[in-house]
Design an enzyme around this catalytic site. Sequence first.
Site, PDB file in Angstrom:
ATOM      1  N   TYR A 150     -28.662  23.780  35.953  1.00 13.78           N
ATOM      2  CA  TYR A 150     -28.647  25.160  36.466  1.00 13.78           C
ATOM      3  C   TYR A 150     -29.842  25.381  37.403  1.00 13.78           C
ATOM      4  CZ  TYR A 150     -28.907  30.266  36.426  1.00 13.78           C
ATOM      5  OH  TYR A 150     -28.964  31.596  36.801  1.00 13.78           O
ATOM      6  N   VAL A 151     -31.009  24.976  36.956  1.00 15.11           N
ATOM      7  CA  VAL A 151     -32.223  25.178  37.745  1.00 15.11           C
ATOM      8  C   VAL A 151     -32.095  24.479  39.107  1.00 15.11           C
ATOM      9  CG1 VAL A 151     -34.698  24.656  37.869  1.00 15.11           C
ATOM     10  CG2 VAL A 151     -33.705  25.505  35.737  1.00 15.11           C
ATOM     11  N   LYS A 154     -29.918  26.310  41.500  1.00 12.65           N
ATOM     12  CA  LYS A 154     -30.526  27.520  42.055  1.00 12.65           C
ATOM     13  C   LYS A 154     -31.617  27.169  43.079  1.00 12.65           C
ATOM     14  CE  LYS A 154     -28.157  30.780  39.961  1.00 12.65           C
ATOM     15  NZ  LYS A 154     -27.369  31.775  40.713  1.00 12.65           N
TER      16      LYS A 154
END
Length: 228
Positions: A150-151, A154
């Site tokens: 996820y990081v 982003k």
Amino acid sequence: MKVAVVTGASKGIGRAIAEALAREGYNLALGARSVDLLEGLSRELEEKHGVKVLHRYLDVSSPQSLKEFAEAVLEEFRGVDLLVVNAGIPMGGRLDEVSDEDMERVFQVNALGVWRTIKLFLPSLKERRGTVAVVTSYISTMILANAGAYVASKWAARAFTKTFQVENPEVKFIELRPGMVDTYFYGKPGRKIEEGFMKPEDVAELLVALLKLPKHVLVEEVLFRSIY
Ligand code: NJP
């Protein structure tokens, strides 16, 4: 009347942004996979605020779906003043345990979905000297264990946003980097400010305030969170 596109408008932050923009008098184009939710929201906003709302099925992980969505929006409204790139999904797990499929999925939605969405609406945004607001996350410059996929997605969304800005100075790109927000992101909503959560409406109000700044002022990014 100005026209705003909101992706991921069926729930959470996207829905709150759609509601706030309708209140501000924007005509809206809303996209998400839950067409039933979009249908109800569109009717409500049209009746309450007298704005025009187009809604369409949209899966931002599918280039074809995005293309059809953009074509429908541009045919209906002829142009776009504001693009809110909000659709996103969570993805947990240690990097050495994330499956290929999950890594692929989170990048298709959170990273490539952002790039493709902006790319499709860019000519119209350039023509109207419009604004793009991308909902990334507070973690878009940070490292967090057990959320590496996820990081990274982003960080990629942030890099796309900043690069589009450099390449297209006539369009304003705002990166919205919220802390935790009480949405379906963590399961069912119902979490409290005392637990460190903002409300989706807080994000929407921030965006509305940014949109009211003088035309020559560019706020490149906003990192914001709840205090308690
Ligand atoms: O989550 P949620 P949020 N194609 O689950 C849509 C970021 N963020 O509002 O397709 C198209 O309530 C989905 O619609 P549907 C986060 O990364 C959040 O919190 O019908 N749409 C729904 O409308 C994300 O970028 C927090 O299921 C797709 C919406 O996205 C953004 O905020 C913290 C889609 C998700 O609503 C909005 O998330 C943070 C697809 N393939 C950043 N997949 C937080 N909540 O704490 C999903 O730092 N959607």
